[in-house]
Design a protein around this motif. Structure first.
Motif, PDB file in Angstrom:
ATOM      1  N   LEU A 155       0.836  -1.207   0.000  1.00 27.92           N
ATOM      2  CA  LEU A 155       0.000   0.000   0.000  1.00 27.92           C
ATOM      3  C   LEU A 155       0.869   1.255   0.000  1.00 27.92           C
ATOM      4  O   LEU A 155       0.588   2.218  -0.727  1.00 27.92           O
ATOM      5  CB  LEU A 155      -0.917   0.007   1.225  1.00 27.92           C
ATOM      6  N   SER A 156       1.912   1.254   0.819  1.00 30.62           N
ATOM      7  CA  SER A 156       2.803   2.406   0.871  1.00 30.62           C
ATOM      8  C   SER A 156       3.482   2.630  -0.478  1.00 30.62           C
ATOM      9  O   SER A 156       3.572   3.759  -0.968  1.00 30.62           O
ATOM     10  CB  SER A 156       3.852   2.205   1.969  1.00 30.62           C
ATOM     11  N   GLY A 157       3.963   1.535  -1.082  1.00 32.04           N
ATOM     12  CA  GLY A 157       4.610   1.651  -2.391  1.00 32.04           C
ATOM     13  C   GLY A 157       3.659   2.128  -3.465  1.00 32.04           C
ATOM     14  O   GLY A 157       4.003   2.988  -4.280  1.00 32.04           O
ATOM     15  N   ASN A 158       2.436   1.591  -3.471  1.00 34.16           N
ATOM     16  CA  ASN A 158       1.452   2.011  -4.470  1.00 34.16           C
ATOM     17  C   ASN A 158       1.079   3.478  -4.300  1.00 34.16           C
ATOM     18  O   ASN A 158       0.931   4.215  -5.275  1.00 34.16           O
ATOM     19  CB  ASN A 158       0.201   1.144  -4.369  1.00 34.16           C
ATOM     20  N   GLY A 159       0.901   3.909  -3.028  1.00 31.87           N
ATOM     21  CA  GLY A 159       0.559   5.308  -2.784  1.00 31.87           C
ATOM     22  C   GLY A 159       1.648   6.243  -3.256  1.00 31.87           C
ATOM     23  O   GLY A 159       1.384   7.248  -3.928  1.00 31.87           O
ATOM     24  N   ALA A 160       2.909   5.912  -2.905  1.00 33.41           N
ATOM     25  CA  ALA A 160       4.024   6.747  -3.339  1.00 33.41           C
ATOM     26  C   ALA A 160       4.155   6.733  -4.856  1.00 33.41           C
ATOM     27  O   ALA A 160       4.449   7.761  -5.480  1.00 33.41           O
ATOM     28  CB  ALA A 160       5.321   6.269  -2.687  1.00 33.41           C
ATOM     29  N   SER A 161       3.943   5.557  -5.471  1.00 35.02           N
ATOM     30  CA  SER A 161       4.030   5.453  -6.928  1.00 35.02           C
ATOM     31  C   SER A 161       2.983   6.331  -7.604  1.00 35.02           C
ATOM     32  O   SER A 161       3.288   7.055  -8.563  1.00 35.02           O
ATOM     33  CB  SER A 161       3.852   3.993  -7.359  1.00 35.02           C
ATOM     34  N   SER A 265      17.257   5.943   9.881  1.00 33.83           N
ATOM     35  CA  SER A 265      16.433   6.568   8.837  1.00 33.83           C
ATOM     36  C   SER A 265      16.550   8.082   8.887  1.00 33.83           C
ATOM     37  O   SER A 265      16.429   8.756   7.858  1.00 33.83           O
ATOM     38  CB  SER A 265      14.971   6.136   8.980  1.00 33.83           C
ATOM     39  N   MET A 266      16.778   8.626  10.092  1.00 31.00           N
ATOM     40  CA  MET A 266      16.996  10.064  10.221  1.00 31.00           C
ATOM     41  C   MET A 266      18.173  10.500   9.352  1.00 31.00           C
ATOM     42  O   MET A 266      18.112  11.520   8.658  1.00 31.00           O
ATOM     43  CB  MET A 266      17.284  10.391  11.689  1.00 31.00           C
ATOM     44  N   LEU A 267      19.218   9.682   9.323  1.00 27.78           N
ATOM     45  CA  LEU A 267      20.416  10.037   8.582  1.00 27.78           C
ATOM     46  C   LEU A 267      20.240   9.824   7.075  1.00 27.78           C
ATOM     47  O   LEU A 267      20.543  10.714   6.276  1.00 27.78           O
ATOM     48  CB  LEU A 267      21.609   9.228   9.105  1.00 27.78           C
ATOM     49  N   TYR A 268      19.755   8.631   6.683  1.00 25.96           N
ATOM     50  CA  TYR A 268      19.686   8.390   5.239  1.00 25.96           C
ATOM     51  C   TYR A 268      18.541   9.166   4.581  1.00 25.96           C
ATOM     52  O   TYR A 268      18.636   9.555   3.408  1.00 25.96           O
ATOM     53  CB  TYR A 268      19.648   6.896   4.899  1.00 25.96           C
ATOM     54  N   ARG A 269      17.446   9.432   5.309  1.00 23.34           N
ATOM     55  CA  ARG A 269      16.379  10.250   4.714  1.00 23.34           C
ATOM     56  C   ARG A 269      16.786  11.716   4.626  1.00 23.34           C
ATOM     57  O   ARG A 269      16.398  12.428   3.698  1.00 23.34           O
ATOM     58  CB  ARG A 269      15.088  10.109   5.521  1.00 23.34           C
ATOM     59  N   ASP A 270      17.582  12.154   5.591  1.00 26.14           N
ATOM     60  CA  ASP A 270      18.116  13.512   5.521  1.00 26.14           C
ATOM     61  C   ASP A 270      18.988  13.660   4.280  1.00 26.14           C
ATOM     62  O   ASP A 270      18.889  14.643   3.532  1.00 26.14           O
ATOM     63  CB  ASP A 270      18.929  13.799   6.790  1.00 26.14           C
ATOM     64  N   ALA A 374      15.482   4.997  -6.703  1.00 27.67           N
ATOM     65  CA  ALA A 374      15.926   4.536  -5.388  1.00 27.67           C
ATOM     66  C   ALA A 374      15.295   5.378  -4.280  1.00 27.67           C
ATOM     67  O   ALA A 374      14.918   4.861  -3.224  1.00 27.67           O
ATOM     68  CB  ALA A 374      17.453   4.587  -5.300  1.00 27.67           C
ATOM     69  N   GLY A 375      15.186   6.675  -4.507  1.00 30.14           N
ATOM     70  CA  GLY A 375      14.612   7.556  -3.495  1.00 30.14           C
ATOM     71  C   GLY A 375      13.148   7.245  -3.235  1.00 30.14           C
ATOM     72  O   GLY A 375      12.708   7.208  -2.075  1.00 30.14           O
ATOM     73  N   GLY A 376      12.373   7.018  -4.295  1.00 26.53           N
ATOM     74  CA  GLY A 376      10.967   6.693  -4.112  1.00 26.53           C
ATOM     75  C   GLY A 376      10.775   5.382  -3.370  1.00 26.53           C
ATOM     76  O   GLY A 376       9.944   5.266  -2.464  1.00 26.53           O
ATOM     77  N   ALA A 377      11.563   4.378  -3.736  1.00 22.07           N
ATOM     78  CA  ALA A 377      11.442   3.075  -3.092  1.00 22.07           C
ATOM     79  C   ALA A 377      11.871   3.122  -1.628  1.00 22.07           C
ATOM     80  O   ALA A 377      11.243   2.497  -0.766  1.00 22.07           O
ATOM     81  CB  ALA A 377      12.273   2.041  -3.847  1.00 22.07           C
ATOM     82  N   VAL A 378      12.931   3.869  -1.322  1.00 26.47           N
ATOM     83  CA  VAL A 378      13.398   3.922   0.062  1.00 26.47           C
ATOM     84  C   VAL A 378      12.403   4.683   0.938  1.00 26.47           C
ATOM     85  O   VAL A 378      12.212   4.345   2.120  1.00 26.47           O
ATOM     86  CB  VAL A 378      14.815   4.540   0.143  1.00 26.47           C
ATOM     87  N   TYR A 379      11.740   5.682   0.387  1.00 31.72           N
ATOM     88  CA  TYR A 379      10.718   6.413   1.136  1.00 31.72           C
ATOM     89  C   TYR A 379       9.551   5.497   1.491  1.00 31.72           C
ATOM     90  O   TYR A 379       9.111   5.431   2.647  1.00 31.72           O
ATOM     91  CB  TYR A 379      10.227   7.617   0.325  1.00 31.72           C
ATOM     92  N   ALA A 380       9.042   4.777   0.494  1.00 31.44           N
ATOM     93  CA  ALA A 380       7.896   3.904   0.729  1.00 31.44           C
ATOM     94  C   ALA A 380       8.259   2.768   1.681  1.00 31.44           C
ATOM     95  O   ALA A 380       7.475   2.410   2.572  1.00 31.44           O
ATOM     96  CB  ALA A 380       7.385   3.337  -0.598  1.00 31.44           C
TER      97      ALA A 380
END
Length: 465
Positions: A155-161, A265-270, A374-380
């Motif tokens: 669901l998270s991946g589909n929403g972000a997609s 996640s704080m570090l890699y999302r930053d 990669a950014g979209g997938a890592v976010y979801a």
């Protein structure tokens, strides 16, 4: 009122990503960000005789704005989430920040092409950014109520997609209808729509009203179909929220998997957010691309993001979110290394480019596709991992902590880029700290339980009316 089924609630929830993505795609990265870089460069060129100093000052100004916005979000989002959990309400907060979002996105129209009001416009942009991020806290908190832990990854991946496809659609509309390609006409050969004057940059400034109108139209399904989970309408005040937030922070400290995930996640999302912000600015200042080239770059990145994020959601469902996050971070580290080592003249000083060579442009297009995918997938996948660590009765607070982990050091990557750019006087070297943030985030991910600690709370979603 007839009961709204789960399928409609899911589609309504996904509509938020579609409605808000143009702010990030058009505003933050591919149109307004580069346009602001161009305008502020004009301004700083009147102050500094040296071109590289003017460029680094332009980049630093943009990132200092992001730094201040990140600090404000980091220190207020968890408290808002705790307060919303105490009252059992989140929709009123989404309405509040949606209303705040609208006038400040529209205000981008008033950007002075001479740079005379860059600080006022930067303030307006970052207020809109803060409002969008606060909405996201409460929208993410709805995700655990839409499915069990085996479904939320998809669901998270589909929403972000779907969101990224919204960004693609918005980019195409801007490219085909509004933005001139340098000769006063769009790529269709027509003047910009609505009589917009390219001489005063109205075609680029129109991005503000465009984002606003897009949001108003496409948030309708969200507000029609998304409902609050069935929770007690508690009447806790700010003091209660502070107490509960303190307990949550203490609890997080004693939960090894959650703590390492939040910090990692704080570090890699930053670092990832810094890349999103930097993409168009880097292309404008280092590779000297036109806004039209950056728009094409944005379309490539957004399409890749839409496809890769959906694929990432499939792998998340099969393998869990942790392998998806790790794989994507390795790709992003490679992209960062190329950004630091490439100019129009050479790659790492080892491969020389001939004058006028298209190779730097080709390489950066590939980098853009990698950042988007990669950014979209890592976010979801990160959103999915947070669900695995979420108490079903405190989702707002959990995603407030998630926002805190995403923003507590959100000032750090932009601040380090701004500082390195200022100290070195070099635009490319400013991105060195981003590599270190990805590496540190990956290291901490080693200590995160792939299944989180969701099982100790609940195996089912929170019931909805």
């Amino acid at each position: 009122m007839a009961e709204i089924g789960l399928r409609k609630r899911i589609w309504g929830w996904m509509a938020f990503d579609w409605a808000t993505q143009p702010f990030y795609t058009l505003g933050l990265t591919f149109i307004f960000g580069p346009f602001f870089a161009q305008v502020s460069l004009e301004y700083f060129s009147t102050i500094y005789a040296d071109e590289e100093t003017a460029k680094s000052s332009s980049q630093a100004t943009w990132f200092w704005g992001q730094t201040i916005a990140g600090l404000l979000i980091a220190f207020t989002a968890p408290l808002l989430g705790a307060y919303a959990d105490n009252t059992g309400r989140r929709m009123p907060w989404i309405w509040l920040f949606a209303i705040l979002y609208l006038p400040f996105t529209w205000a981008l129209w008033f950007t002075d092409p001479s740079g005379a009001n860059i600080y006022l416009i930067l303030l307006c942009f970052n207020i809109a950014f803060i409002a969008a991020e606060f909405m996201l806290v409460f929208v993410n908190a709805i995700l655990p109520s839409l499915g069990d832990k085996d479904e939320v990854g998809k669901l998270s991946g589909n929403g972000a997609s779907i969101g990224y496809w919204g960004g693609v659609a918005a980019l195409f509309i801007m490219l085909l209808v509004f933005v001139n390609k340098g000769d006063g006409t769009t790529i269709l050969g027509n003047p910009p729509a609505l009589g917009l004057d390219p001489e005063t940059s109205e075609d680029f400034r129109a991005v503000g009203p465009f984002i606003t109108i897009w949001f108003v139209i496409f948030m309708v399904p969200f507000f029609l179909w998304v409902r609050e989970p069935r929770t007690a309408n508690r009447q806790g005040g700010v003091a209660d929220a502070m107490r509960d937030l303190k307990q949550s922070l203490i609890g997080a400290y004693h939960r090894k998997s959650l703590l390492n995930f939040l910090i990692g996640s704080m570090l890699y999302r930053d670092a990832l957010n810094a890349l999103y912000v930097a993409g168009g600015v880097y292309a404008r200042l280092v590779l000297e691309w036109s806004i039209m080239q950056i728009l094409v770059f944005g379309i490539v990145g957004a399409i890749t993001a839409a496809i890769a994020t959906q694929i990432g959601g499939i792998f998340d469902k099969r393998l869990g979110p942790k392998p998806v996050i790790r794989f994507c971070c390795y790709i992003l580290i490679g992209v960062c290394a190329i950004i630091v080592g490439m100019s129009r003249e050479s790659l790492f000083g080892l491969v020389a480019f001939a004058d006028g060579s298209a190779m730097p442009d080709i390489v950066f297009y590939i980098c853009g596709a990698a950042i988007g995918g990669a950014g979209g997938a890592v976010y979801a996948a990160s959103r999915s991992m947070m669900v695995r660590h979420t108490h079903p009765e405190r989702p707002n607070e959990a995603f407030g902590l998630f926002a805190l982990s995403g923003k507590a050091t959100a000032f750090m990557a932009p601040g380090l880029i701004a500082a390195f750019s200022t100290v070195t006087g070099n635009t490319q070297l400013g991105y060195i700290p981003v590599i270190a943030l990805f590496i540190l985030g990956l290291y901490l991910l080693r200590f995160v339980n792939p299944e989180g600690d969701h099982a100790q709370w609940s195996k089912s979603a929170v019931p909805l009316p």
